[in-house]
Design an enzyme around this catalytic site. Structure first.
Site, short mmCIF file in Angstrom:
data_model
loop_
_atom_site.label_atom_id
_atom_site.label_comp_id
_atom_site.label_asym_id
_atom_site.label_seq_id
_atom_site.Cartn_x
_atom_site.Cartn_y
_atom_site.Cartn_z
N PHE A 152 0.85 -1.19 0.00
CA PHE A 152 0.00 0.00 0.00
C PHE A 152 0.89 1.24 0.00
O PHE A 152 0.77 2.11 0.85
CB PHE A 152 -0.92 0.00 1.23
CG PHE A 152 -1.86 -1.17 1.28
CD1 PHE A 152 -3.07 -1.13 0.61
CD2 PHE A 152 -1.53 -2.32 1.98
CE1 PHE A 152 -3.94 -2.22 0.64
CE2 PHE A 152 -2.39 -3.40 2.02
CZ PHE A 152 -3.60 -3.35 1.35
N CYS A 263 -1.51 2.03 -10.20
CA CYS A 263 -2.40 1.18 -9.41
C CYS A 263 -3.88 1.33 -9.74
O CYS A 263 -4.54 0.36 -10.13
CB CYS A 263 -2.19 1.44 -7.92
SG CYS A 263 -0.55 0.95 -7.32
N ARG A 331 2.45 6.41 -15.97
CA ARG A 331 1.47 5.38 -16.30
C ARG A 331 0.04 5.89 -16.10
O ARG A 331 -0.33 6.30 -15.01
CB ARG A 331 1.72 4.12 -15.47
CG ARG A 331 2.88 3.29 -15.97
CD ARG A 331 3.20 2.13 -15.05
NE ARG A 331 3.84 2.56 -13.82
CZ ARG A 331 4.30 1.72 -12.89
NH1 ARG A 331 4.17 0.41 -13.07
NH2 ARG A 331 4.89 2.19 -11.80
#
Length: 434
Positions: A152, A263, A331
């Site tokens: 995380f 993510c 990304r």
């Protein structure tokens, strides 16, 4: 404790460095010979505040090393981490487990003694059992347990997140695996950071559910922002008002051009596919994905409106293109949708970003990269604030306005207030949800 970390990407490198700082002996593995050589020399392949110093410290102490030899790293390791990429598979939205399963097979062939194989990569529910099957197939005599230990880590704050976590999630099924994981994270337990032990499937699901929920919060406030623009409300005031409710909280309630990064886009798509495959569609998440794409297109419309409906031959200075500040990660950044649209519409785009050029040059053709934001704005018809780097939070607005041909601003992160921008000499300003 001896640890093998398979993969020296963002997760593997940060985790390996932090574990070594706990006092463990860590060997990081990667097939990229050039990358390993650079790491051995202390050169960090990613931008993450504090990581270079952490690597140097633990390499010098002899606790952290790098190799291309997986078998050598796994031999004698008590914990073997899989921290390889799980990109979205083309065509169906699934997480691509090619690298995970390949690593599992190699680990199986390399195991020489009892070990716990820990999946740190973000993987669909059920993957850890597939990892165990792959290891057994490669080496039926292997003595091992599996564990799920999702990460995380926020890019730009990853070391602090590892050292001061909200929680550590550990999925195990055996007492041996639990003891090994407890020893790995003992420095955090001693400081009373919570370690949550669950089954394998629950640990896998926690990771996806957490990221999907945060993506939902971002998308919710972006939907509210669009409504605020229609009714005359200020989304910053609305976010502050609802964020004070302890049941809601103020984090991830910042209107902007949509979420991106390594993510949220990947994990929301994967969770949606998991739901569809198990006949339990996660309709909220499916909608979040759709709306997030629409939010990026709304930002293009804002820019177009500021330029009277035409971008042809307009000079536009874009400040910030990484998906968030304090990272060089491009990304799924909103810039990858917005900037090509500007170039395609005939605009002359200049970009200034403290770390974005390294990846951005290949991803954003047809633009000029300029180090200084004031130089980027010189002679421009519009400045677009796209990533909220600290460097862009304290701009001399009057100086910038004087340098521009037509001083107009599209503040897509709501860094500034409209009145202060106009008082500084800009002739037009648009934010998000205001």
């Amino acid at each position: 404790m001896r640890i093998a970390m398979i993969g020296t990407g963002y997760v593997g490198l940060v985790s390996g460095a932090c574990f070594s700082d706990f006092g463990h002996e860590v060997v990081c593995v990667d097939r990229d010979v050039g990358k390993i050589e650079r790491l051995r020399a202390g050169e960090v392949p990613i931008f993450e505040p504090g990581l270079e110093a952490l690597l140097e410290k633990n390499i010098a102490a002899g606790r952290l090393s790098f190799t291309t030899d997986l078998a050598q790293a796994v031999d004698g390791a008590e914990a073997v981490f899989i921290a390889v990429g799980t990109p979205t598979r083309r065509g169906d939205g699934h997480a691509d487990l090619t690298y995970v399963m390949g690593a599992a097979q190699e680990i199986g062939r390399a195991l020489t003694g009892p070990a716990v194989v820990v999946t740190k990569s973000t993987v669909p529910v059920g993957t850890n059992r597939k990892v165990a099957d792959a290891i057994r197939a490669a080496n039926p005599q292997a003595e091992f347990d599996v564990a799920s230990n999702p990460e995380f880590l926020r890019e730009g704050a990853a070391i602090d997140d590892f050292m001061h976590p909200d929680r550590v999630v550990v999925g195990v099924e055996s007492e041996r695996a639990r003891k090994v994981m407890a020893e790995l994270y003992r420095p955090l337990s001693l400081r009373e950071f919570p370690v949550v032990y669950t089954g394998l499937e629950s640990a896998e699901m926690i990771k996806y559910a957490a990221n999907a929920f945060l993506a939902t919060k971002i998308t919710f406030i972006n939907e509210i922002a669009a409504l605020c623009e229609r009714v005359g409300a200020d989304v910053k005031a609305v976010a502050r008002g609802i964020g004070m409710d302890g049941r809601i909280g103020d984090k991830f309630l910042h209107a902007g051009p949509g979420y991106g990064g390594s993510c949220f886009p990947k994990d929301t798509r994967a969770l949606a596919r998991i739901g569809q495959e198990h006949a339990a569609p996660v309709q909220i998440v499916e909608t979040v994905i759709k709306v997030n794409d629409e939010v990026k297109r709304r930002m293009i419309d804002k820019i177009l409106d500021l330029c009277e409906g035409s971008l042809r031959d307009r000079t536009i200075a874009v400040l910030g293109v990484t998906f968030k500040p304090n990272t060089d990660d491009m990304r799924d950044a909103p810039a990858l949708t917005i900037v090509p649209a500007l170039v395609g519409a005939g605009a002359k785009v200049r970009i200034s970003d403290p770390q974005g050029r390294h990846e951005g040059e290949a991803l954003l053709p047809g633009v000029k990269w300029i180090e200084n934001p004031y130089q980027a704005a010189t002679g421009a018809d519009l400045v677009v604030l796209l990533t909220e780097w600290n460097e862009f939070r304290g701009l001399d607005l009057a100086r910038m306005a004087r340098k521009m041909a037509m001083p107009r601003m599209a503040d897509l992160r709501n860094i500034y207030d409209r009145d202060e921008v106009l008082e500084a000499g800009f002739t037009a300003y648009v934010g998000v949800g205001r």
